[in-house]
Design a protein around this motif. Structure first.
Motif, mmCIF file in Angstrom:
data_model
loop_
_atom_site.group_PDB
_atom_site.id
_atom_site.type_symbol
_atom_site.label_atom_id
_atom_site.label_comp_id
_atom_site.label_asym_id
_atom_site.label_seq_id
_atom_site.Cartn_x
_atom_site.Cartn_y
_atom_site.Cartn_z
ATOM 1 N N LYS A 55 0.819 -1.210 0.000
ATOM 2 C CA LYS A 55 0.000 0.000 0.000
ATOM 3 C C LYS A 55 0.855 1.262 0.000
ATOM 4 C CE LYS A 55 -3.874 -1.967 2.565
ATOM 5 N NZ LYS A 55 -4.617 -1.890 3.819
ATOM 6 N N LYS A 56 2.067 1.139 0.463
ATOM 7 C CA LYS A 56 2.932 2.301 0.628
ATOM 8 C C LYS A 56 3.256 2.929 -0.725
ATOM 9 C CE LYS A 56 7.124 3.669 2.977
ATOM 10 N NZ LYS A 56 8.272 3.212 3.737
ATOM 11 N N THR A 57 2.994 4.221 -0.837
ATOM 12 C CA THR A 57 3.300 4.976 -2.044
ATOM 13 C C THR A 57 4.416 5.946 -1.706
ATOM 14 O OG1 THR A 57 0.992 4.842 -2.739
ATOM 15 C CG2 THR A 57 2.349 6.505 -3.811
ATOM 16 N N PRO A 58 5.595 5.761 -2.268
ATOM 17 C CA PRO A 58 6.693 6.671 -1.938
ATOM 18 C C PRO A 58 6.442 8.077 -2.490
ATOM 19 C CG PRO A 58 7.371 5.104 -3.625
ATOM 20 C CD PRO A 58 5.993 4.723 -3.213
ATOM 21 N N TYR A 59 6.980 9.060 -1.802
ATOM 22 C CA TYR A 59 6.876 10.444 -2.261
ATOM 23 C C TYR A 59 7.948 10.692 -3.314
ATOM 24 C CZ TYR A 59 3.613 11.757 1.393
ATOM 25 O OH TYR A 59 2.502 11.848 2.182
ATOM 26 N N THR A 60 7.534 11.320 -4.409
ATOM 27 C CA THR A 60 8.514 11.718 -5.413
ATOM 28 C C THR A 60 9.264 12.932 -4.871
ATOM 29 O OG1 THR A 60 7.034 13.262 -6.551
ATOM 30 C CG2 THR A 60 6.982 10.942 -7.287
ATOM 31 N N ASP A 61 10.407 13.231 -5.475
ATOM 32 C CA ASP A 61 11.150 14.417 -5.051
ATOM 33 C C ASP A 61 10.331 15.685 -5.295
ATOM 34 O OD1 ASP A 61 13.278 12.936 -4.145
ATOM 35 O OD2 ASP A 61 14.519 13.263 -5.920
ATOM 36 N N LEU A 62 9.554 15.707 -6.375
ATOM 37 C CA LEU A 62 8.722 16.882 -6.651
ATOM 38 C C LEU A 62 7.647 17.067 -5.582
ATOM 39 C CD1 LEU A 62 8.247 16.726 -10.537
ATOM 40 C CD2 LEU A 62 9.572 18.388 -9.218
ATOM 41 N N GLU A 63 7.062 15.969 -5.127
ATOM 42 C CA GLU A 63 6.052 16.062 -4.069
ATOM 43 C C GLU A 63 6.680 16.549 -2.765
ATOM 44 O OE1 GLU A 63 2.854 12.576 -5.273
ATOM 45 O OE2 GLU A 63 4.732 11.992 -4.298
ATOM 46 N N ALA A 64 7.827 16.008 -2.412
ATOM 47 C CA ALA A 64 8.511 16.420 -1.183
ATOM 48 C C ALA A 64 8.948 17.881 -1.274
ATOM 49 C CB ALA A 64 9.706 15.518 -0.915
ATOM 50 N N GLU A 65 9.414 18.279 -2.439
ATOM 51 C CA GLU A 65 9.819 19.674 -2.635
ATOM 52 C C GLU A 65 8.612 20.600 -2.520
ATOM 53 O OE1 GLU A 65 12.323 22.362 -5.873
ATOM 54 O OE2 GLU A 65 11.918 20.263 -6.286
ATOM 55 N N CYS A 66 7.478 20.171 -3.046
ATOM 56 C CA CYS A 66 6.247 20.944 -2.924
ATOM 57 C C CYS A 66 5.903 21.147 -1.449
ATOM 58 C CB CYS A 66 5.100 20.233 -3.652
ATOM 59 S SG CYS A 66 3.476 20.973 -3.396
ATOM 60 N N LEU A 67 6.013 20.102 -0.660
ATOM 61 C CA LEU A 67 5.712 20.211 0.769
ATOM 62 C C LEU A 67 6.672 21.156 1.485
ATOM 63 C CD1 LEU A 67 4.819 16.524 1.655
ATOM 64 C CD2 LEU A 67 3.291 18.494 1.682
ATOM 65 N N LEU A 68 7.955 21.040 1.176
ATOM 66 C CA LEU A 68 8.943 21.911 1.813
ATOM 67 C C LEU A 68 8.690 23.371 1.433
ATOM 68 C CD1 LEU A 68 11.471 22.326 3.528
ATOM 69 C CD2 LEU A 68 12.841 21.871 1.479
ATOM 70 N N ASN A 69 8.468 23.628 0.147
ATOM 71 C CA ASN A 69 8.202 25.006 -0.294
ATOM 72 C C ASN A 69 6.914 25.552 0.315
ATOM 73 O OD1 ASN A 69 10.521 25.241 -1.843
ATOM 74 N ND2 ASN A 69 9.546 24.409 -3.662
ATOM 75 N N ALA A 70 5.872 24.732 0.340
ATOM 76 C CA ALA A 70 4.600 25.178 0.921
ATOM 77 C C ALA A 70 4.767 25.464 2.407
ATOM 78 C CB ALA A 70 3.525 24.119 0.696
ATOM 79 N N TYR A 71 5.531 24.640 3.085
ATOM 80 C CA TYR A 71 5.802 24.831 4.510
ATOM 81 C C TYR A 71 6.521 26.166 4.741
ATOM 82 C CZ TYR A 71 7.933 23.887 9.098
ATOM 83 O OH TYR A 71 8.347 23.956 10.410
ATOM 84 N N LEU A 72 7.545 26.430 3.942
ATOM 85 C CA LEU A 72 8.327 27.658 4.106
ATOM 86 C C LEU A 72 7.536 28.893 3.691
ATOM 87 C CD1 LEU A 72 11.709 26.272 2.788
ATOM 88 C CD2 LEU A 72 11.237 27.017 5.136
ATOM 89 N N LEU A 73 6.841 28.818 2.569
ATOM 90 C CA LEU A 73 6.094 29.983 2.070
ATOM 91 C C LEU A 73 4.888 30.328 2.939
ATOM 92 C CD1 LEU A 73 6.289 29.262 -1.760
ATOM 93 C CD2 LEU A 73 7.490 31.061 -0.477
ATOM 94 N N ASN A 74 4.403 29.363 3.697
ATOM 95 C CA ASN A 74 3.269 29.601 4.593
ATOM 96 C C ASN A 74 3.707 29.743 6.042
ATOM 97 O OD1 ASN A 74 0.661 29.499 2.989
ATOM 98 N ND2 ASN A 74 1.773 27.742 2.193
ATOM 99 N N HIS A 75 4.958 30.147 6.238
ATOM 100 C CA HIS A 75 5.509 30.455 7.562
ATOM 101 C C HIS A 75 5.321 29.304 8.548
ATOM 102 C CE1 HIS A 75 5.914 34.422 5.893
ATOM 103 N NE2 HIS A 75 4.631 34.409 5.595
ATOM 104 N N ALA A 76 5.625 28.101 8.085
ATOM 105 C CA ALA A 76 5.604 26.878 8.899
ATOM 106 C C ALA A 76 4.191 26.471 9.333
ATOM 107 C CB ALA A 76 6.521 27.002 10.107
ATOM 108 N N ASP A 77 3.185 26.967 8.644
ATOM 109 C CA ASP A 77 1.808 26.566 8.938
ATOM 110 C C ASP A 77 1.575 25.209 8.269
ATOM 111 O OD1 ASP A 77 -1.013 26.114 8.759
ATOM 112 O OD2 ASP A 77 -1.343 28.253 9.111
ATOM 113 N N MET A 78 1.534 24.171 9.073
ATOM 114 C CA MET A 78 1.463 22.810 8.541
ATOM 115 C C MET A 78 0.135 22.533 7.825
ATOM 116 S SD MET A 78 3.372 20.978 11.757
ATOM 117 C CE MET A 78 3.170 19.320 11.188
ATOM 118 N N GLU A 79 -0.945 23.049 8.346
ATOM 119 C CA GLU A 79 -2.253 22.832 7.713
ATOM 120 C C GLU A 79 -2.309 23.506 6.344
ATOM 121 O OE1 GLU A 79 -5.302 20.950 6.907
ATOM 122 O OE2 GLU A 79 -4.696 20.698 8.986
ATOM 123 N N LYS A 80 -1.784 24.713 6.247
ATOM 124 C CA LYS A 80 -1.760 25.401 4.944
ATOM 125 C C LYS A 80 -0.860 24.653 3.968
ATOM 126 C CE LYS A 80 -2.892 30.074 6.427
ATOM 127 N NZ LYS A 80 -2.415 31.465 6.580
#
Length: 128
Positions: free
Chosen positions: A40-65
């Protein structure tokens, strides 16, 4: 007397055999569950992980955003909301702005991306 001892040993052997069979069945069920879980495990692509990191940083560490941004960018993802939250939590664990938030293990993919962020931005935002 020998007949009684023999019968007694037979009973002991029978109980031990039943215990071994139950143990074997339990082990087989556990192995089967592990196998199903890993499928069942679906690995995260580098693009998906990068999206999460960028979204985290651009939203001032707001995890829900950050999670909301991820699902907007990847509406057909196979990742669950809980899985995405866990991945973001791995970023938070390395974030020096939140030194008390260390509940999650990190993974190589996130550590590498956070290390690259530190290098290219000349700061120590992440503890890697």
């Amino acid at each position: 007397r020998d007949a009684q001892e023999s019968r007694g040993l037979g009973d002991v052997y029978k109980r031990q055999r039943e215990d071994r069979l139950l143990f074997k069945q339990g082990r087989e069920l556990l192995e089967q569950a592990k196998k199903q879980a890993s499928q069942k495990k679906t690995p995260y692509t580098d693009l998906e992980a990068e999206c999460l990191l960028n979204a985290y940083l651009l939203n001032h560490a707001d995890m829900e955003k950050a999670r909301t941004v991820f699902f907007r960018e990847y509406p057909n993802t196979k990742h669950s909301r809980a899985s995405v939250w866990q991945k973001i939590s791995r970023i938070r664990t390395l974030d020096n702005l939140f030194p008390q938030d260390t509940a999650w293990d990190t993974d190589l993919q996130i550590r590498t991306m956070c290390r690259e962020y530190n290098f290219y931005h000349g700061e120590k935002r992440f503890a890697v």
